[in-house]
Structures are given as structure tokens and as C-alpha cells.
Design an enzyme around this catalytic site. Structure first.
Site, PDB file in Angstrom:
ATOM      1  N   THR A  97      43.323  39.529  41.335  1.00  0.00           N
ATOM      2  CA  THR A  97      44.737  39.687  40.988  1.00  0.00           C
ATOM      3  C   THR A  97      45.306  40.969  41.581  1.00  0.00           C
ATOM      4  O   THR A  97      44.625  41.984  41.619  1.00  0.00           O
ATOM      5  CB  THR A  97      44.894  39.707  39.456  1.00  0.00           C
ATOM      6  OG1 THR A  97      44.366  38.489  38.935  1.00  0.00           O
ATOM      7  CG2 THR A  97      46.345  39.824  39.042  1.00  0.00           C
ATOM      8  N   GLY A 136      38.859  43.816  35.185  1.00  0.00           N
ATOM      9  CA  GLY A 136      38.153  44.518  34.125  1.00  0.00           C
ATOM     10  C   GLY A 136      37.010  45.348  34.677  1.00  0.00           C
ATOM     11  O   GLY A 136      36.415  44.987  35.687  1.00  0.00           O
ATOM     12  N   GLU A 380      42.192  34.470  33.612  1.00  0.00           N
ATOM     13  CA  GLU A 380      41.420  33.346  34.140  1.00  0.00           C
ATOM     14  C   GLU A 380      42.297  32.117  34.326  1.00  0.00           C
ATOM     15  O   GLU A 380      41.854  30.990  34.204  1.00  0.00           O
ATOM     16  CB  GLU A 380      40.233  33.031  33.239  1.00  0.00           C
ATOM     17  CG  GLU A 380      39.037  32.511  34.023  1.00  0.00           C
ATOM     18  CD  GLU A 380      38.627  33.457  35.145  1.00  0.00           C
ATOM     19  OE1 GLU A 380      38.257  34.598  34.845  1.00  0.00           O
ATOM     20  OE2 GLU A 380      38.717  33.044  36.316  1.00  0.00           O
TER      21      GLU A 380
END
Ligand SMILES: CCCCCCCC/C=C\CCCCCCCCC/C=C/C(=O)SCCNC(=O)CCNC(=O)[C@H](O)C(C)(C)COP(=O)(O)OP(=O)(O)OC[C@H]1O[C@@H](n2cnc3c(N)ncnc32)[C@H](O)[C@@H]1OP(=O)(O)O
Ligand SMILES: Cc1cc2nc3c(=O)[nH]c(=O)nc-3n(C[C@H](O)[C@H](O)[C@H](O)COP(=O)(O)OP(=O)(O)OC[C@H]3O[C@@H](n4cnc5c(N)ncnc54)[C@H](O)[C@@H]3O)c2cc1C
Length: 627
Positions: A97, A136, A380
Site C-alpha cells: 500500500t 505493519g 487486506e
């Protein structure tokens, strides 16, 4: 019993303290516990770890980065990077992303340009929107990323590919030249995770760092495609399949455990004016909030098990070069992730709200769960985008059903048998086979309805892409209907095949019927519009649901106890096994940092002058206050 693993009082920590504590616990778990004699990464220990995961970090490393190395790397690349990653000698994340794009992957702007002279790729984020944003573990922990970037050779674009890129020095942990990296700041949840930003400028990596299972670049710059390019999206399918159990079923089960136990303890108000105050769980309104969510835990769990099995079987086929099951698996995993995260996140908030004021306290453990589950609707694969992906497959299958007999999860689209419902009593509507048929018929009609609307628009001259856009809401409803029939159908089958005691099977069957009836009663417009139920049968469906609430009420606490969460895992003053809610809440509040002194000096400095002035006024001195 290992105090190093027991949760600290997370709510009383700053974000940075929680980040450090998560790092400490995770590494202790993985580097001390797991290798310890007797600790096996399966069975009760792994079950514990999976439940303790909520304040773990490195989940992307373990749940995405490592599986991607396995999915996209050649044998040589796996042999090189897997041992390092598995032993946490390199910490990685999945950097896909960007600041400017998340859903539309063909719009990603980070570029990997092949430099033939040096046999290297030059990685660049050409503008601010190309910066990687959200991954993350990337802000402060990871020293490598699996970077998804547009491959460019001699000015020609080859689409998104995966590259292994080191971003921090393995000794000093400082960012490498050309790397700007950091944490993206406070979020709604995931306080302990350092979701990060990553700006790459002229970062060079060897040609061998292109993960080359599906395609490769020869030294002279020749591009070779080696497999189904849609497998490049495979990691997202796998995470969508896996996250249902970890991030939807498990947290919802925790929330239901807390809310049901608390509702059995909390006495508030009267039902019979001549009797004593009742536990709020005796209110049917409370049962109607809580018990369908308990049922959702079980049904989502059963459906997720079936999806994991399907993904496992598909993975074995892919190893043999057969990717024929990929379209159905993509549609099902996208739809399941979207619909169950939507239901789960909404359900967690419903049960939180059912706990009144104490449900708004972090001491309940519920706000943490609710906020964390909200993220499952976005990461996701944003839910709307995922539901449209599922709908795209359903519309194609509905067209195909006109000439072929379909199989798999869409078989019902080619079932042209009489599906009218003959239920005469509410008992008839508690029958699993009747509930399955109703959901299949509703889904089939919803898909056909959306398809027909689009066909008519196109016949009247509307471009297909505009028809798709304008009917998106109907398409999303069709995806939801498809997933609901899949969840009900797989759960009925799973329970019928389960070898367990008759009493347990009875409870599970009641929970399954409750889930299905709650779904019917929440969407009765569809069931009537599509002729699945008459208005009178809708009344019976409501009666059937209320009857199940009454039947399940006596077992409500026992059912959530079966989830078997320890108090340490629940971290809840309302949901602790001993039910000593009030004593626990008071002890918890007293530990708050605000209460470490009787007088809060920082604020007192502002208050003090007014306190003196107030005393002067009371004793007749000082200026005449208008107050
Ligand atoms: C250390 C602790 C120890 C404990 C152990 C821990 C272990 C834990 C294990 C598991 C836990 C898992 C839980 C993890 C916790 C959660 C962490 C959150 C992490 C979040 C990560 C991310 O968010 S990663 C980024 C995710 N991003 C996306 O999902 C992007 C979504 N967008 C897309 O996928 C695509 O853009 C989209 C599909 C929307 C459109 O793509 P496009 O190329 O434009 O394709 P399109 O034209 O629509 O369709 C073309 C064609 O392709 C088919 N297709 C599309 N996608 C797929 C696919 N994925 N697979 C297969 N096929 C696909 C599509 O159907 C079309 O086909 P046809 O119709 O043309 O036949
Ligand atoms: C907690 C968390 C962890 C994350 N971890 C990672 C990670 O580890 N790695 C990583 O790469 N990413 C990660 N992400 C990013 C995540 O994958 C993206 O946020 C997600 O894919 C959505 O993309 P976006 O944020 O760009 O939203 P957008 O795609 O911009 O969506 C914005 C809105 O537009 C709507 N929309 C977009 N496209 C369409 C369409 N075609 N039709 C209809 N509506 C549409 C969406 O429904 C949404 O409402 C994480 C995100 C979160 C919140």
C-alpha cells in the site's frame, strides 16, 4: 504461569510503552518459550500463542512476509531468506500500500527500474503518493521489506512484482542510504504495531532480489513469465483466508465471553415488579443483542475451517501447476473476509454497547476489541472492493449457469428446482435444511436480480462499466447473500458430520438456526422481495428466533465458557471468570496513572488560583464575582 508472558495493564501504558512491551513479549514467546523443551508450535501452546497474539508484534513478519517468501521465491531464494526470517535474524514486512493507492493495485507508483549495466534494480518513489504507507512492523522494527513495485525494463512496464529490499543496517538498525522510514503515528487501534511509511530514492538492489517464482529478469534484461500472474496476488488470498480465524472469530468470541458473563452478573431493573432485580441477561432485548453474536462466532469458525481446507487443497493443486480453483477461491476469500469482518466488527460493537457504561471503560476490555476489529474491514482488501470482486465472479457464474451445471460454492446458481418454502409453523423454520434452502434461493435471486438490472441497462445503451458502477449496491448485496448461504450451508454440513454428544449437537444446531434466522429477520426485505418467504412466514421466522433465544438462555454462560479464555487473555474486569466485576473495576481504576497521587499537580497549578479566589469570595473578600 510464566509471568513474563502475562499481560501488563496495557490500558495504562503510553503507545510507545505498548510498542516496547509487545516487542518484549513477542520475542520472549518466540525465542524463549517456543524453543523450550516441551513447547511445541502446535497443540495447546500454539493455541495459547494464537490467543495471546493480540499484543504481539511481528504479525506481518510471521503472517505475511515469511509466507510471501515461500509463495514468490525460487528454491534458491527460499533457501537464502527463509532461515533468516524464521529465526528473526531479519525482520520483514509486506510493503504494498502507498500513500496514494491501496485498493487499486494497478495504480501503485513505486518503480523498480532494471539497470542492465550493473544487473541491479533501482527503486524509486517518484512522488509523495508513491511512498509506502501503512505496512505493519515497518516504521521501527523491520530491516527488510517485501516491496511490491512496478517492474520497468527499457521503459516498458511489466506490472507489480515482489522485491526483497533491505531498509535498515543489520548492526546499527539505522536506515540505509536513500531510505526514509518511520512510524505513521497514532491510529484507532493496533497501538503496539509500528505501521510505517517508507520513501525510497535511488535504492539499488541486486537482480537476484526480484522474487522470481512467477517471473524472472535475465542479466541482459530479458523478461520471462513463468506462471499464472494472478498468483502474484496469492499472498492476499492466503491472509484473507487466515485472518478470519485470528482477527474475526477469536476477538468476537472474547467480546461475547465478556458481555455474556457480565450480563449474567449485572442486575438492573425489574421484569416482575413483585420480584427482585434481574440479571440483564434475562431481558429478551439483551438476549437478542448477545446470542446471535455468540452464534456468529461458531458459524464463522465452521465456515473459516472449510475455507482454510479449500485453500490448502488449492495450494497442493497449484504446486502441480493447476490454478483452476483460483477464481473461486479468490471470490470466496474476498467475500468471506469482507462479510464476516463486517458482521464481526458490528457484532463486537453491539455486545460492547449491551454492557452499558462499563462497556465504555477500557477496563472492560471491549473498546480494545471493537477498535481492533474495525481494522479488519479495511486491511487486506477494503470490504467494498472485496465484495465487488466476489460479485464479479458471481455474475460470471450466473451467466454460465444458463448453459452449464455449476459445482462448488456457486452450485445453487444452476439449481432450477422448486425452492418455494412450505413452512407452516415456526418449528418448520428452525429446520436446518429449510434454512439452507432459503439462503440459497435468496442468494440466487440476489445475483440474478443484479445481473438482470445491468443487462437491461446495457441493452438500453448504457456502457457496461457504467452499469456496473450504478448497480454496485445490488452487487454488494449479492455478494453478502452468497457468503451468508455459504456460511449457513457449510455450518449445517459441518455440525451434521460432527461426532459429538447429542446434547452438544443440539446446542450447535440451535446456534446455527439462530444465526440463520437472525440473518433472515435482519434481511427479510430480500426474502419477501425474492418470493422466498411470505409476510406470514416472516412472522414465523421472528417467532422462531425468539423461541431459540429462550431455549439458549440457560446455556449462554456455559457456551461462552467453552471458548476457554483465561482471565489474562481476556484482560477484562467485566468478563473475569469469578464474576467479581465491581471489585475488579475499582482495583483497575485505582491503578490508573491519574491516581498515582491524590492531587494531580500538573492540573492543580491551573486550578489552585481559582480555588483561593473561590475561598475569598465565600469569605466575603476579593472582587465581586458575577458567578
Ligand atoms: C510473531 C507472532 C507469532 C504468532 C504467529 C502469527 C501467525 C499469524 C498467522 C496468520 C494471521 C493472519 C492475520 C494477519 C493479521 C492482519 C494483519 C493485517 C495486514 C494487512 C495487510 C494488508 O493490508 S496488505 C495490502 C492488502 N491490499 C489489498 O488487498 C489490495 C486490494 N486490491 C486488489 O487486490 C486488486 O487491486 C483488485 C483485485 C481489487 C483489482 O485488481 P486488478 O488487477 O485491477 O484486477 P481486476 O481487473 O479487478 O481483475 C482482474 C482479474 O484478476 C482476478 N483477481 C483479482 N485479484 C485476485 C486474487 N487475489 N487472486 C486471484 N485472482 C484475482 C479477478 O478476479 C479478475 O479475474 P477475471 O474476472 O478477469 O477472470
Ligand atoms: C491496521 C492496518 C494495517 C495495514 N497493514 C498493511 C500492511 O501490512 N501492508 C500493506 O501493504 N497495507 C496495509 N494496510 C493498508 C490496507 O491494505 C489499505 O488501507 C486497504 O487496502 C485500503 O486501501 P486504501 O486505504 O488506499 O483505501 P482506498 O482504496 O482509497 O478506499 C477508500 C474508499 O474508497 C472506496 N473504493 C475504493 N475503490 C473502490 C471501487 N473500485 N469501488 C467502490 N468503492 C471503492 C473504498 O470502499 C473506501 O471506502 C493496512 C491498513 C490498516 C488499516
Amino acid at each position: 504461569n510464566d509471568t513474563s508472558m502475562q499481560h501488563r495493564n496495557l490500558n495504562h501504558m503510553t503507545r510507545e510503552e505498548r510498542f516496547s512491551e509487545a516487542m518484549r513479549r513477542t520475542l520472549y514467546a518466540l525465542k524463549v518459550l517456543l524453543p523450550r523443551e516441551g513447547w511445541t508450535p502446535v497443540g495447546p501452546e500454539m493455541k495459547y500463542l494464537a490467543r495471546a497474539i493480540k499484543e504481539f508484534t511481528f504479525i506481518i513478519h510471521a503472517g505475511v512476509f515469511i509466507p510471501c517468501i515461500m509463495s514468490y521465491g525460487t528454491n534458491e531464494q527460499i533457501a537464502k531468506w527463509f532461515p533468516l526470517a524464521a529465526d528473526f535474524r531479519i525482520i520483514g514486512t509486506y510493503a504494498q500500500t502507498e500513500l496514494g493507492h491501496g485498493s487499486f493495485l494497478r495504480g501503485l507508483e513505486t518503480i523498480a527500474t532494471y539497470d542492465r549495466a550493473n544487473q541491479e534494480f533501482i527503486i524509486n518513489c517518484p512522488k509523495i503518493t508513491a511512498m509506502k504507507w501503512w505496512p505493519g512492523d515497518m516504521g521501527k522494527s523491520a530491516n527488510h521489506v517485501l516491496l511490491m513495485a512496478e517492474l520497468v525494463i527499457d521503459g516498458k512496464k511489466y506490472g507489480m512484482h515482489g522485491f526483497m529490499v533491505q531498509i535498515r543496517d543489520l548492526t546499527t538498525h539505522e536506515p540505509l542510504p536513500g531510505v526514509t522510514v518511520g512510524d505513521i503515528g497514532a491510529k484507532l487501534s493496533f497501538e503496539s504495531v509500528d505501521n510505517g511509511f517508507l520513501y525510497l530514492q535511488n535504492v539499488r538492489i541486486p537482480r537476484e532480489n526480484l522474487l522470481s517464482k512467477l517471473s524472472e529478469v535475465h542479466p541482459d534484461g530479458t523478461y520471462i513469465k513463468k506462471g499464472n500472474q494472478r498468483l502474484m496476488y496469492g499472498s492476499m488470498v492466503r491472509v484473507r483466508v487466515n485472518l478470519i480465524a485470528h482477527e474475526i472469530v477469536m476477538p468476537l468470541a472474547k467480546a461475547c465471553t465478556i458481555a455474556v458473563r457480565y450480563s449474567a452478573v449485572r442486575r438492573q431493573g425489574l421484569i416482575n415488579p413483585s420480584k427482585e432485580e434481574v440479571p440483564v441477561l434475562d431481558y429478551v432485548a439483551q438476549q437478542h443483542k448477545l446470542l446471535p453474536q455468540v452464534a456468529t462466532v461458531f458459524m464463522a469458525h465452521f465456515a473459516a475451517k472449510q475455507l482454510v481446507k479449500m485453500h490448502h487443497d488449492y495450494s497442493l493443486e497449484v504446486e502441480k501447476g493447476n490454478t483452476s480453483q483460483l477464481p473461486e477461491l479468490h471470490a470466496l476469500s474476498a467475500g468471506m473476509k469482507a462479510c464476516l469482518s463486517e458482521q464481526g466488527a458490528a457484532g463486537a460493537e453491539i455486545v460492547r454497547r449491551a454492557c452499558g457504561g462499563h462497556g465504555y471503560s477500557c477496563g472492560s476490555g471491549l473498546p480494545f476489541i471493537v477498535n481492533r476489529m474495525l481494522a479488519t474491514c479495511t486491511y487486506e482488501g477494503e470490504n467494498t472492493v472485496m465484495q465487488l470482486q466476489c460479485a464479479r465472479y458471481l455474475i460470471k457464474c450466473a451467466d454460465q449457469a444458463k448453459k452449464d451445471k455449476l459445482t462448488g460454492s456457486v452450485w445453487y446458481l444452476s439449481d432450477f428446482s422448486n425452492m418455494s418454502c412450505t413452512a407452516q409453523t415456526f418449528g418448520d423454520l428452525q429446520e436446518p435444511s429449510v434454512l439452507v434452502k432459503l439462503h440459497e434461493r435468496r442468494a440466487k435471486c440476489a445475483v440474478q436480480h443484479a445481473g438482470k438490472k445491468m443487462q437491461n441497462m446495457v441493452k438500453n445503451g448504457t456502457p457496461a462499466h457504467d452499469a456496473w458502477n450504478m448497480m454496485a449496491t445490488l452487487l454488494i448485496n449479492a455478494a453478502r447473500a452468497h457468503i451468508m448461504q455459504y456460511v449457513v450451508g457449510t455450518s449445517v454440513t459441518y455440525i451434521s458430520e460432527l461426532s459429538c454428544s447429542a446434547s452438544l449437537k443440539k446446542i450447535l444446531t440451535q446456534l446455527c438456526a439462530l444465526y440463520a434466522l437472525h440473518n433472515i429477520n435482519s434481511n427479510c426485505g430480500d426474502f419477501v422481495k425474492f418470493g422466498c418467504l411470505t409476510s406470514a412466514q416472516c412472522d414465523l421466522a421472528q417467532e422462531a428466533e425468539f423461541n431459540l433465544l429462550k431455549q439458549l438462555r440457560p446455556d449462554a454462560v456455559g457456551i461462552v465458557d467453552s471458548f476457554d479464555f483465561t482471565d489474562d487473555i481476556l484482560q477484562s474486569c467485566l468478563g473475569a471468570y469469578d464474576g467479581n466485576v465491581y471489585e475488579r473495576l475499582f482495583e483497575w481504576a485505582k491503578q490508573a496513572p491519574m491516581n498515582k497521587t491524590e492531587v494531580h499537580q500538573d492540573s492543580y497549578q491551573y486550578l489552585q488560583p481559582y480555588l483561593h479566589e473561590g475561598r475569598d469570595v465565600l469569605e466575603g473578600r476579593g472582587r465581586n464575582s458575577k458567578l
